[in-house]
Design a protein around this motif. Structure first.
Motif, mmCIF file in Angstrom:
data_model
loop_
_atom_site.group_PDB
_atom_site.id
_atom_site.type_symbol
_atom_site.label_atom_id
_atom_site.label_comp_id
_atom_site.label_asym_id
_atom_site.label_seq_id
_atom_site.Cartn_x
_atom_site.Cartn_y
_atom_site.Cartn_z
ATOM 1 N N LYS A 1 1.072 -1.195 -0.079
ATOM 2 C CA LYS A 1 -0.012 0.358 0.126
ATOM 3 C C LYS A 1 0.972 1.337 0.046
ATOM 4 N N PHE A 2 2.153 1.069 -0.618
ATOM 5 C CA PHE A 2 2.773 2.326 -0.745
ATOM 6 C C PHE A 2 2.267 3.040 -2.419
ATOM 7 N N TYR A 3 2.308 4.360 -2.210
ATOM 8 C CA TYR A 3 1.660 5.131 -3.478
ATOM 9 C C TYR A 3 2.868 6.296 -3.759
ATOM 10 N N SER A 4 2.682 6.479 -5.163
ATOM 11 C CA SER A 4 3.166 7.790 -5.475
ATOM 12 C C SER A 4 1.942 8.858 -5.469
ATOM 13 N N THR A 5 2.040 9.991 -5.176
ATOM 14 C CA THR A 5 1.110 10.943 -5.424
ATOM 15 C C THR A 5 0.573 11.078 -6.746
ATOM 16 N N LYS B 1 -3.319 10.869 -7.597
ATOM 17 C CA LYS B 1 -3.976 11.799 -8.268
ATOM 18 C C LYS B 1 -4.807 11.262 -9.744
ATOM 19 N N CYS C 1 -7.737 9.736 -8.637
ATOM 20 C CA CYS C 1 -8.735 10.821 -7.961
ATOM 21 C C CYS C 1 -9.344 11.509 -9.544
ATOM 22 N N HIS D 1 -8.607 1.734 2.544
ATOM 23 C CA HIS D 1 -8.876 0.571 1.464
ATOM 24 C C HIS D 1 -9.932 -0.106 2.057
ATOM 25 N N ARG E 1 9.867 -1.879 5.594
ATOM 26 C CA ARG E 1 10.349 -1.137 6.550
ATOM 27 C C ARG E 1 10.166 -1.823 7.930
ATOM 28 N N THR F 1 8.208 8.100 10.481
ATOM 29 C CA THR F 1 6.987 7.944 10.036
ATOM 30 C C THR F 1 5.967 8.646 10.844
ATOM 31 N N ILE G 1 -8.257 12.734 -0.784
ATOM 32 C CA ILE G 1 -7.273 12.026 -1.009
ATOM 33 C C ILE G 1 -6.222 13.153 -1.717
ATOM 34 N N ARG G 2 -6.706 14.203 -2.507
ATOM 35 C CA ARG G 2 -5.922 15.261 -3.140
ATOM 36 C C ARG G 2 -5.130 16.141 -1.973
ATOM 37 N N GLU G 3 -5.782 16.035 -0.917
ATOM 38 C CA GLU G 3 -5.031 16.895 0.368
ATOM 39 C C GLU G 3 -4.138 15.937 0.842
ATOM 40 N N CYS H 1 -2.422 13.891 -0.928
ATOM 41 C CA CYS H 1 -1.270 14.174 -1.994
ATOM 42 C C CYS H 1 -0.490 15.421 -1.716
ATOM 43 N N ALA I 1 1.803 14.912 0.957
ATOM 44 C CA ALA I 1 2.907 14.106 0.744
ATOM 45 C C ALA I 1 3.869 14.921 -0.409
ATOM 46 N N ASP I 2 3.343 15.807 -1.193
ATOM 47 C CA ASP I 2 4.089 16.466 -2.118
ATOM 48 C C ASP I 2 4.899 17.334 -1.416
ATOM 49 N N GLY J 1 6.345 13.285 -2.530
ATOM 50 C CA GLY J 1 5.695 12.641 -3.258
ATOM 51 C C GLY J 1 5.149 11.321 -3.147
ATOM 52 N N HIS J 2 5.494 10.814 -1.887
ATOM 53 C CA HIS J 2 5.085 9.419 -1.597
ATOM 54 C C HIS J 2 4.256 9.289 -0.110
ATOM 55 N N VAL J 3 3.311 8.326 -0.059
ATOM 56 C CA VAL J 3 2.512 8.084 1.088
ATOM 57 C C VAL J 3 2.085 6.671 1.026
ATOM 58 N N ARG J 4 1.941 6.180 2.242
ATOM 59 C CA ARG J 4 1.476 4.804 2.183
ATOM 60 C C ARG J 4 0.189 4.672 3.100
ATOM 61 N N PHE J 5 -0.544 3.658 3.127
ATOM 62 C CA PHE J 5 -1.856 3.326 3.998
ATOM 63 C C PHE J 5 -1.292 2.110 4.677
ATOM 64 N N GLU K 1 0.210 6.778 6.449
ATOM 65 C CA GLU K 1 1.371 7.009 6.751
ATOM 66 C C GLU K 1 2.511 7.909 6.005
ATOM 67 N N MET L 1 6.112 9.519 5.252
ATOM 68 C CA MET L 1 7.462 9.230 5.638
ATOM 69 C C MET L 1 8.252 10.328 5.263
#
Lengths: 437, 382
Positions: A108-112, A116, A119, A133, A182, B64, B78-80, B82, B85-86, B91-95, B102, B104
């Motif tokens: 569950k790592f993502y790039s923004t 987007k 979205c 999720h 991690r 974290t 979700i955009r918020e 992002c 995270a940006d 530009g990375h985030v996890r759930f 989370e 990091m």
């Protein structure tokens, strides 16, 4: 001005925890204003109708969603859940409100950038409401109409390089813990195995051929952060079979109070000074540890790797080096015959690409279950019905004491004919020569 | 609004079709510090509630900040995420499995600005958008199911009771004063897509009335044999029914005294609805765990047979949970999970300490395993 009055839901807009009501209202407002000039492909007021319908459920104390209809994308038998509301005249925006399950990336790592894109797609072609999720692990896109399903699938696969997840009598989207990405406790690369098997079994994931659902979950260690042992038809739980690595200096640092026990997890209360005897040695379930003359000893042969000592002193104790995983089979929630915990089938197996040995076990279980399983019978229930011995037989795994908590307390052994000398066919007349009627 | 084609041509569904590509590869999404140190982590420490530090053998560190999330989430939200995270995390985030988010960062000086930013963001009614916490011996986010927002079989809502419960438990989300971690979960019916049956505290939606029978439509809407086969207690049998207009139809009859209210028939047959404003409500189960730490994983046990649905805030449910949490916090030993505590002091003492009434509903009478839960020793406490 809100389309529907929602006095009950409005009461969930206060208090410290994030309010899903405020969030849906925010989306409703964003759609109403449409500052970016989006050509919404489903009703613009979908979120307002969703709130209105939910308010009605709060008032009635009952759901207003009907059974799913048969909707989906061409060639797949899963990934889309049909959903219709039972008050379509009053809530036109959610009359059709289908769900898509989108297969989440392992860990569950993502790039923004990717989020987007999701979205933008979901704002254009759906309600803009998601679950991040779902319980099984997928990204859940909540609420769109039938004509949008193929469009969304096309965009996902062509523009986002992304597929749908599982639903129905399929392999459900596998999920994993954070693992080696991690976590120092991870005994194998959960993301690698999760991703590998997800891709290996795309056919099983998309096309229903099973008696019922089937879940894989990957926990890197016996702490079981994704609860695989409670809810996966096959749980893959990391373990090791050599010695826990000890750093005696760090042990001293815990004893001396320089390091916080349990990585600081108990810092919110004064539990008094750390007591290694009381908090580690005496809580060890196998009593395989001792602390003498300032040194910690572990009788590793007797250790069952419960993780307690490692959790308490992560800087002093580390998992062993000969690592792999245990496979447990048959966990499920209570429907129908009561909940089941996973039962240990493979005590230790190496988790190395291409994972052929692991796949062999999986496929043997599937072959048996697809042949013998009844409609809506989980594999755990089949094991109960036909016996754990049968599972051993079909997988070709030798019985070992590790398979049981204790041996059976009844002697009702189902001896097989080939196990008994001379077989079951006997001559009753021969018998009668020596035993009168 | 005009229809916008994605490029899909319904006349040629197979043209350029891409299938079975699976999810995106996880490595695309790792932050650099994770990519560089995967498998090399030495140890971790919880610096304060909601803030973790992981240290690698390379000398790298990752910090974290864990924030709670309503898993029901809009694209605006979700955009918020992002945007944050940006700004802070490259530009990375996890759930997490428990619906936390989370963020990091790769150095300690980035933690405070991130935390401050997260905590400064509030919804119009004052709720935090990103409460920081959910670590260690505290109460983290509630995993839950859909409920009335999207499911057809729920016996209670999910997001509503979860919001109400987390408001009540909020302080323990942001601190770590519990004897061990406490996992709270909610499933809105006993299908348990949330698999709450091994949680320290499980909130479970339950029906208490047998299905209604929509005789006129039943045979048209359902496969009668499937509905019959779906019943775990064999309470359903085929029946011929005379409708008020004199018409005879094929339908089913339900032996109400055998019904266990599981709703499995309704899953197979929409003409057998169970939902009821008075009949439906909440069962509380406690003492489950999934970790193998010290003791084996355990199922949660039913300790409150029924609490009515009380939207919008389910006060009786949240009060009872709070009572259990406080009794546990005050009495359990360090490292002891709720279930381990209850077993050590004895369940008779558990009910006393939590101020819960013991009723006949709590004695198992469902099939063989029930017997193993009765007391077969003279050892008990007065």
């Amino acid at each position: 001005m809100a389309k529907h009055k929602t006095p009950m839901l409005d009461q969930l807009e206060t208090g410290p925890w994030p309010s899903f009501v405020s969030d849906i209202k925010r989306e409703a407002e964003s759609r109403a204003k449409n500052e970016k000039g989006v050509e919404y492909q489903i009703p613009q007021d979908v979120c307002e109708d969703l709130l209105g319908l939910l308010e009605l459920s709060f008032k009635h104390g009952r759901t207003h969603w009907k059974h799913g209809g048969i909707v989906g994308v061409f060639g797949y038998g899963g990934g889309v859940i049909g959903r219709y509301c039972d008050q379509p005249e009053n809530f036109k925006g959610v009359a059709h409100f289908h769900t898509l399950r989108v297969s989440q990336p392992a860990g569950k790592f993502y790039s923004t950038e990717f989020l987007k894109q999701i979205c933008n797609l979901w704002e254009l072609r759906g309600s803009g409401i998601t679950n991040m999720h779902g319980s099984t692990g997928d990204i859940i896109l909540l609420g769109t109409t039938t004509p949008q399903l193929e469009e969304i699938f096309y965009e996902l696969t062509h523009n986002l390089n992304q597929d749908l997840g599982g639903s129905g009598s399929n392999l459900r989207t596998p999920s994993d813990c954070i693992g080696q990405a991690r976590c120092e406790y991870a005994c194998y690369d959960t993301q690698a195995l999760c991703h590998h098997l997800t891709n290996e079994y795309q056919d099983e994931l998309h096309r229903p051929a099973f008696p019922y659902k089937f879940k894989f979950k990957f926990d890197g260690c016996p702490n079981c952060c994704v609860a695989s042992i409670a809810r996966a038809d096959i749980s893959f739980i990391g373990t090791w079979r050599d010695d826990i690595r000890i750093d005696q200096e760090a042990v001293q640092a815990y004893v001396g109070g320089e390091l916080k026990p349990n990585a600081g997890a108990h810092a919110g209360r004064d539990w008094g000074p750390f007591d290694i005897k009381k908090e580690v040695i005496n809580l060890c379930p196998t009593e395989c540890m001792k602390y003498k003359d300032g040194k910690l000893y572990i009788n590793n042969k007797e250790c069952t790797r419960c993780m307690h000592c490692i959790n308490v002193m992560p800087r002093a104790l580390r998992i062993g080096n000969d690592r792999g995983l245990s496979m447990l089979v048959g966990a499920k929630a209570p429907i129908l015959d009561g909940a089941q915990m996973g039962s240990l089938l493979v005590p230790f197996i190496k988790a190395e690409d291409p994972y052929d040995e692991i796949k062999e076990v999986i496929e043997k279980i599937w072959d048996w279950w697809m042949e013998e399983g009844k409609n809506r019978e989980r594999v755990g229930e089949l094991i109960k019905r036909q016996g754990f011995q049968r599972l051993l037989e079909v997988t070709g795994i030798e019985p070992v004491p590790q398979h049981v908590k204790e041996p059976r307390s009844n002697p009702y052994i189902f001896w097989k004919e080939e196990e008994v000398e001379g077989g079951f066919t006997r001559d009753v007349n021969e018998f009668r020569k020596h035993h009168q009627r | 609004m005009a229809f916008i084609s994605s490029g899909y041509n319904p006349k040629e569904p197979m043209k350029d079709r891409i299938t079975d590509i699976g999810p995106r590869h996880y490595e695309e999404f790792y932050p650099p510090v994770i990519k560089n140190n995967k498998g090399k982590w030495l140890y971790h420490e919880i610096l304060e509630p909601g803030v973790l530090m992981h240290v690698s053998e390379t000398g790298d560190e990752v910090y974290t900040v864990r924030a709670g999330g309503a898993r029901l989430m809009s694209v605006s939200h979700i955009r918020e995420i992002c945007e944050i995270a940006d700004k802070h995390c490259g530009g990375h985030v996890r759930f997490t499995t428990r619906n936390n988010i989370e963020f990091m960062v790769d150095s300690k000086d980035k933690v405070e600005p991130l935390k401050k930013d997260l905590l400064s963001r509030k919804q119009p009614g004052g709720c935090y958008k990103f409460p920081v916490g959910g670590t260690g011996a505290g109460i983290t986010n509630i995993v839950h199911t859909q409920g009335w927002i999207h499911c057809h079989t729920p016996a209670t809502d999910a997001s509503g009771p979860v919001k109400a419960a987390m408001d009540v438990l909020f302080e323990d989300f942001t601190q770590m004063r519990m004897p061990a971690h406490v996992r709270v979960s909610l499933a809105c019916c006993l299908n348990m897509c949330g698999a709450v049956h091994c949680s320290d505290i499980a909130i479970l939606g339950y029906h208490r009335k047998p299905p209604m029978l929509d005789h006129e439509y039943l045979d048209k809407m359902c496969e009668i044999p499937l509905a019959i086969a779906a019943c775990p207690t064999a309470a359903i049998k085929p029946a011929k029914i005379d409708l008020p207009d004199g018409k005879k139809v094929n339908s089913v009859a339900v032996n109400n005294s055998r019904c266990m209210f599981c709703g499995n028939c309704y899953t197979m047959c929409p003409a057998m609805p169970l939902a009821d404003d008075v009949g439906d409500g909440i069962v509380l189960m406690v003492g489950g765990k999934v970790s193998n730490r010290i003791s084996a994983p355990k199922f949660s046990k039913v300790v409150v047979a029924f609490i009515p649905n009380e939207p919008p805030r389910w006060p009786k449910t949240t009060d009872t949970i709070k009572k259990i949490v406080e009794a546990y916090a005050g009495d359990a030993r360090k490292y002891e999970r709720v279930g381990e505590w209850a077993e050590r002091i004895g369940w008779e003492r558990f009910f006393e300490k939590c101020g819960l009434e013991f009723t006949h509903h709590l004695i198992d009478d469902f099939r063989d395993p029930a017997y193993f839960t009765w007391r077969q020793t003279t050892n008990f406490k007065f």
